[in-house]
Design an enzyme around this catalytic site. Structure first.
Site, mmCIF file in Angstrom:
data_model
loop_
_atom_site.group_PDB
_atom_site.id
_atom_site.type_symbol
_atom_site.label_atom_id
_atom_site.label_comp_id
_atom_site.label_asym_id
_atom_site.label_seq_id
_atom_site.Cartn_x
_atom_site.Cartn_y
_atom_site.Cartn_z
ATOM 1 N N LYS A 1 0.823 -1.211 0.000
ATOM 2 C CA LYS A 1 0.000 0.000 0.000
ATOM 3 C C LYS A 1 0.856 1.260 0.000
ATOM 4 C CE LYS A 1 -0.706 0.408 5.032
ATOM 5 N NZ LYS A 1 -0.005 1.683 5.165
ATOM 6 N N ASP A 2 2.128 1.159 0.399
ATOM 7 C CA ASP A 2 3.032 2.304 0.439
ATOM 8 C C ASP A 2 3.876 2.434 -0.817
ATOM 9 O OD1 ASP A 2 2.077 2.761 2.988
ATOM 10 O OD2 ASP A 2 3.763 1.757 3.969
ATOM 11 N N ARG B 1 -6.898 9.160 3.255
ATOM 12 C CA ARG B 1 -8.001 8.245 2.912
ATOM 13 C C ARG B 1 -8.803 7.875 4.141
ATOM 14 N NH1 ARG B 1 -8.537 3.100 3.894
ATOM 15 N NH2 ARG B 1 -6.369 2.980 4.579
ATOM 16 N N ARG B 2 -8.110 7.497 5.218
ATOM 17 C CA ARG B 2 -8.813 7.142 6.447
ATOM 18 C C ARG B 2 -9.533 8.353 7.029
ATOM 19 N NH1 ARG B 2 -3.585 3.774 8.438
ATOM 20 N NH2 ARG B 2 -4.126 1.756 7.518
ATOM 21 N N ARG C 1 1.961 10.925 13.273
ATOM 22 C CA ARG C 1 3.059 10.190 12.666
ATOM 23 C C ARG C 1 3.644 9.260 13.711
ATOM 24 N NH1 ARG C 1 6.291 12.319 8.671
ATOM 25 N NH2 ARG C 1 7.395 10.340 8.904
ATOM 26 N N ARG D 1 1.902 5.376 17.892
ATOM 27 C CA ARG D 1 0.528 5.784 17.575
ATOM 28 C C ARG D 1 -0.458 5.188 18.584
ATOM 29 N NH1 ARG D 1 -0.102 6.435 11.083
ATOM 30 N NH2 ARG D 1 2.058 6.960 10.625
ATOM 31 N N CYS E 1 -0.202 7.110 -3.661
ATOM 32 C CA CYS E 1 -0.686 6.104 -2.721
ATOM 33 C C CYS E 1 -1.199 6.727 -1.425
ATOM 34 C CB CYS E 1 0.412 5.075 -2.417
ATOM 35 S SG CYS E 1 2.029 5.770 -2.049
#
Length: 339
Positions: A79-80, A127-128, A145, A151, A258
């Site tokens: 995904k990255d 996106r989230r 970040r 996180r 992305c």
């Protein structure tokens, strides 16, 4: 024993993913491997990822090391990985995909629906953030970040989850009601116990490639039939490869990065006659969640389809779904891509 060099970022998750792929390749070919830690620009710079060039900044240094011959294999979170191919490099294997869903990790184990009005939810993904606001416009989205532990430690009641070795001294702890992370990453780090809810793709469509790894090599790293080449071919999982090929073709046709607020999910389903149905769904969401555009199509692959033919068909599906979005766009898609 032949040894191959595997490039990896230095985070705990990247090391776990790279080691898993390296061990699988070594076992398949009777090989040995060496991990080579590569520091990326994304690991050094601070600020929102969207302003640093998106999550693709993590792949740049690995790809340079691969092209320079410093490593033989690079392992990426798919995904990255930017959707456009790099000349001289090739994704040689996509191991079997893990869970594609995003995970909500909240205080008091609350679901997304149960979060209090105005709850502070952390994510570094546009996106989230956009889909969270589409589902819950009242939420207060906080850009964050850091590694997974850092996180998680932002969530009230989960302060102990931080990886102390990489936790910045002045980093906030316990200041958020929830964070959203990739469920696959949490599982790989044996942190699935922190998941309060795996978000249904109907609510939050994953990023293209989410849950999958990409094993990238130089276009001609070795002659066909060598131990590493054979191992790479055996590690490649057909259904996962077809799914991510469709998703990445979608992004490439849209010319979207992305980190853009675009979700895309392809799923393979076995047909009674031995064929495979491949369906791709996508959504584009305004950054504030106020508008959503969706599209989706499917195709059926005949029994015994070759890898080459399947990849071509999957890429065509991604292009067709992208064309549907482009044809129906009333300004949202272009705004999202340009922002």
């Amino acid at each position: 024993m032949e040894t191959f060099r595997v490039g990896t970022r230095g985070s705990r998750l990247a090391m776990r993913q790279s080691t898993t792929a390296a061990e699988a390749l070594a076992d398949l070919g009777g090989l040995d491997y060496e991990l080579v830690t590569i520091r990326s620009e994304g690991d050094v710079l601070t600020g929102p990822l969207s302003q640093l060039g998106g999550t693709g900044v993590f792949a740049t240094a690995l790809r340079k090391a691969l092209l320079d011959g410093d490593i033989d294999v690079a392992v990426h979170s798919l995904k990255d990985l930017p959707a456009k191919d790099v000349e001289g490099l090739n994704i040689a294997a996509v191991p079997e995909r893990a869970d594609v869903r995003d995970a909500l990790c909240s205080a008091d184990e609350l679901s997304l629906e149960e979060l209090p009005e105005g709850a502070k939810v952390g994510t570094g993904s546009p996106r989230r953030a956009a889909q969270l606001l589409a589902a819950r416009p009242d939420l207060n989205i906080v850009d964050i970040r850091g590694n997974v532990g850092t996180r998680l430690a932002r969530v009230r009641g989960r302060e102990h989850a931080a990886e102390k070795s990489s936790q910045a001294p002045d980093a906030a702890r316990g200041d958020l009601d929830a964070v959203v992370l990739a469920g696959a990453g949490l599982a790989r780090l044996e942190l699935a116990a922190h998941i309060s809810e795996l978000l249904d793709p109907e609510v939050m469509l994953p990023a293209p490639g989410q849950g999958a790894l990409a094993v990238e090599v130089r276009s001609s790293p070795s002659e066909p039939g060598t131990s590493l080449a054979v191992s790479l071919a055996q590690l490649d999982h057909l259904e996962s490869r077809l799914e991510v090929t469709a998703e990445r073709a979608l992004l490439a046709r849209l010319n979207a990065g992305c980190s853009a607020p675009i979700g895309g999910l392809a799923r393979c389903e076995d047909e009674p006659d031995g064929g495979v149905k491949l369906r791709l769904d996508t959504m584009v969401c305004a950054p504030d969640g106020s508008e959503v555009q969706r599209a989706g199509q499917e195709l059926t692959l005949e029994p015994g389809v070759t890898l080459e033919a399947g990849i071509t068909a999957a890429a065509d599906l991604g292009n067709r779904v992208a064309e549907t979005l482009l044809a129906e766009d009333r300004g949202l898609l272009q705004h999202v891509i340009d922002s």
